[in-house]
Structures are given as structure tokens and as C-alpha cells.
Design an enzyme around this catalytic site. Structure first.
Site, PDB file in Angstrom:
ATOM      1  N   GLU A   1       7.710 -17.203  -2.897  1.00 20.25           N
ATOM      2  CA  GLU A   1       7.827 -15.946  -3.639  1.00 20.25           C
ATOM      3  C   GLU A   1       9.284 -15.495  -3.714  1.00 20.25           C
ATOM      4  OE1 GLU A   1       6.596 -11.207  -3.264  1.00 20.25           O
ATOM      5  OE2 GLU A   1       5.582 -12.693  -2.002  1.00 20.25           O
TER       6      GLU A   1
ATOM      7  N   GLY B   1      31.443  -0.195 -21.900  1.00 20.09           N
ATOM      8  CA  GLY B   1      31.818   1.202 -22.009  1.00 20.09           C
ATOM      9  C   GLY B   1      30.597   2.073 -22.240  1.00 20.09           C
TER      10      GLY B   1
ATOM     11  N   GLU C   1       0.843  -1.187   0.000  1.00 20.57           N
ATOM     12  CA  GLU C   1       0.000   0.000   0.000  1.00 20.57           C
ATOM     13  C   GLU C   1       0.883   1.242   0.000  1.00 20.57           C
ATOM     14  OE1 GLU C   1      -3.672  -2.079   2.508  1.00 20.57           O
ATOM     15  OE2 GLU C   1      -2.604  -0.365   3.378  1.00 20.57           O
TER      16      GLU C   1
END
Length: 378
Positions: A243, A340, A128
Site C-alpha cells: 500500500e 505566480g 475510524e
């Protein structure tokens, strides 16, 4: 990549089928998905047609009836293809398991076959605006009414938030501020009161749609509660190790892919009259990364097997998430350096891999939270 003994011949055949499917249905569309900010629904349907969704969910619900190693192969091959777009870690490894492990027979029979076919895409709604890793502080409120509950609140950083058809939502029932008030609900995303907000403009992982969600007097039938009322936090703690393993798997494979790209590049790129790989510093940096990747694959395989055997502890999962996400960032950054200036140009794949890596140390629990969890076992 070192030779691995984790997988059987059946796993290897599945991996080859995934690679062939990706060559046709995924790789040609990665740039398009990056630009649009989400994966096409046609791809999800194609995954369903090819038996790539819900591989470890029982066949009775449309899944493959296989083990988590098949899920791991999907995560690995997605990362090795250079994309984070199709969020299998959320759809297959999280949402489907919440529904299967805690849902009623009606809920399971309704949603799992649709998720297995690609007709329905899943999202998990925990974070949230004021609550990230501290899940006990969830504010989304669920008020009991006749026949069910009324949900009000908001969620953010929701993977698959735009594409989602079904969501598992963590909400607080009652006025208790503790973890025992949290329950989980399954909701169809087209219900009145379920509002999809903005698709978030992220630094990386751009082809994986992430959104804000709002619930305004969203009615949820009683039978759509997952498990028992007040047990939501317990369920989340039980499911978090898988998870976090999903994240660790993706991180290891993404690091390997970046390394492989860098090796190919430094063998071709010339500087001061010789290939960049001929410089001692280049070889030493590559050697260091190769050694760490070798260790990483061995550790990952041990953790995957422990997960399949239902022996992986919360601490071990946190350690895997911490170590492999940090490794991914280290390897990708070192690899970009070898390109690079070109490494900082968007048309080079290494630039995207670098952008995508950073959030891995944040979601699924920050590195700092992982260290705190691990330290509790000392």
C-alpha cells in the site's frame, strides 16, 4: 524524466495502451469527475475491458497474471495524467490482494472476476472516527452468531466509499482490546446493515470519492472472514508495505507531472521583458527539483523491483512512502510558486495538483508514523 531500466518491452507496450485509453476515456472527464466528486462507473468498466484491473492477480480469477510492475504503470500514468480519481491503489493493490491472499476459494471466485471486469469496485475499511494510524485501536465490533458474525461500528475516510460494491472490513471479535482480537471480513456493500454515509467534502483529491460508512447489525457469513480469526492485524501489517509503495509511486509521478507543467509555463511566461526561465533563480529552483526527481526515480525503481522480488522490507516501504510524499509536496509547492497568481486559480491544473498533494503525507500512515517505524530499525 531519466531513462529507466525497470520495465521490459511488454511493460512499455502496456504503458502505451494505457496512455491511449486515458486520452479517450480519462482526460476529457477529469473536470466532470472533480465537480461530481467521483469517477464514473463507465470508466471502471472501460478499464476492465482494457485489461487494466487486477493486472497481478492470477488469470484463473480474471486478473492479468502479470507482475506488480503493471500495477505501477497504472499508478504512474494516472498521476501523469493529472488526476487522483480512479483509486487503483485501493482497488488493484490492496483490496484484491487481501481477497486473493486470505480469502476462501468461494470468496475469491465470486469477487475477483467482478473486480477484474470493473463490475465491482473495492474499498478497504480500516480508519475510524477515533482511529487512524493506530490500527490496534479499531472499535468496530464483530459478534459471533450462528453461521457467522454481526458487525456494528463505523468507518471514515474510506476511498471508493460511495462507488464501492465490495469492502474489506477490519473489526474486533470479542472483548480483548489488543491486536489479537482483530479480524478481517469481506462484505457486499448492498447488504442490509451496510450504510453509506456522507461523501466527504475534501480539500483535494475531489474526484476520488471518500465516505463515512456505518454497520448496523450487519450479518457476515463465516466463510467471508479472511484467513484466521484474530489474524487481521498481522495481515494488515503484511499488506501495508505494498500500500505504501503504491502511494510512493503515485507521488513520484505526480511530482514529475507538476515539474513538467512548470517548465512549459516558465518557458512561455514573460516578465520584465524576458521569459521567466531566463531568470537565474528560476533555473536554479528547476535544477534542484530535477536532481531530486532523478534520485527519486532511481530509488522508486529499486523499491518496485524489491517488491516484485518479495524482498522489500517494512522499513524500506515506510522510507519510500515518507520520502516520495514529502518530495511531492515540495515539488508541487515550488512549481505553483512559478505560476505566480495564476497558480492559485482553479482553472490552472497546477492548483489542483497542489490541493491533491497535501493528503499524501497523511494517509497510508502519516509522515510522523513513517519516521517512527523507520527509527525502530536504527
Amino acid at each position: 524524466m531519466p531513462k529507466r531500466t525497470l520495465y521490459s518491452e511488454d511493460h512499455d507496450l502496456f504503458r502505451e495502451s494505457v496512455k491511449k485509453m486515458y486520452a479517450k476515456e480519462l482526460v476529457p472527464f477529469v473536470e466532470e469527475w472533480e465537480t461530481k466528486g467521483l469517477v464514473s462507473r463507465e470508466f471502471w468498466k472501460a478499464c476492465g475491458d482494457n485489461g487494466m484491473l487486477l493486472p497481478d492477480i492470477p488469470e484463473a480469477y480474471g486478473g492479468g497474471g502479470l507482475d506488480f510492475k503493471f500495477n505501477a504503470i497504472l499508478l504512474e500514468e494516472t498521476a501523469l495524467a493529472g488526476t487522483t480519481g480512479p483509486a487503483f491503489g485501493v482497488h488493484n493493490d490492496i483490496v484484491a490482494h487481501y481477497i486473493h491472499n486470505y480469502g476462501s476459494e468461494t470468496v475469491k471466485s465470486h469477487w475477483l472476476p467482478k473486480m477484474a471486469s470493473g463490475e465491482a469496485i473495492g474499498a478497504i475499511c480500516m480508519s475510524e472516527p477515533s482511529t487512524g494510524s493506530d490500527l490496534k485501536a479499531v472499535r468496530t465490533k464483530s459478534t459471533p452468531v450462528d453461521g457467522g458474525f454481526i458487525l456494528n461500528g463505523s468507518k471514515t475516510f474510506i476511498t471508493n466509499g460511495i462507488n464501492a460494491d465490495v469492502a474489506v472490513i477490519a473489526a474486533r471479535v470479542g472483548d480483548d482490546s489488543g491486536a489479537k482480537a482483530i479480524s478481517l471480513f469481506v462484505v457486499a456493500c448492498n447488504e442490509k446493515g451496510f450504510i453509506k454515509g456522507n461523501k466527504l467534502n475534501k480539500v483535494g483529491n475531489r474526484s476520488s470519492d471518500t465516505a463515512e460508512l456505518f454497520f448496523e447489525d450487519l450479518f457476515v457469513p463465516t466463510e467471508n472472514m479472511l484467513g484466521e480469526q484474530g489474524s487481521g492485524f498481522i495481515y494488515m501489517m503484511k499488506e501495508l508495505p505494498q500500500e505504501r509503495m503504491s502511494i510512493a509511486i503515485s507521488c513520484q509521478a505526480a511530482a514529475q507531472h507538476a515539474y513538467d507543467l512548470a517548465v512549459d509555463y516558465v518557458k512561455e511566461r514573460k516578465a520584465f521583458g524576458k521569459a521567466v526561465i531566463d531568470f537565474q533563480n528560476t533555473r536554479f529552483v528547476l535544477a534542484d527539483m530535477k536532481a531530486k526527481l532523478q534520485v527519486g526515480w532511481a530509488h522508486l525503481d529499486a523499491c518496485i523491483q524489491a517488491l516484485v522480488d518479495k524482498e522489500l522490507t517494512t522499513t524500506e516501504a515506510a522510507s519510500a512512502k515518507l520520502w516520495h510524499s514529502e518530495l511531492r509536496c515540495e515539488v508541487v509547492d515550488n512549481c505553483l510558486q512559478m505560476f505566480g497568481g495564476y497558480g492559485y486559480i482553479e482553472e490552472y491544473e497546477i492548483a489542483r495538483l497542489w490541493r491533491d498533494a497535501r493528503v499524501m503525507r497523511i494517509y497510508g500512515g502519516t509522515s510522523e508514523i513513517m519516521k517512527d517505524l523507520i527509527s525502530r530499525s536504527i
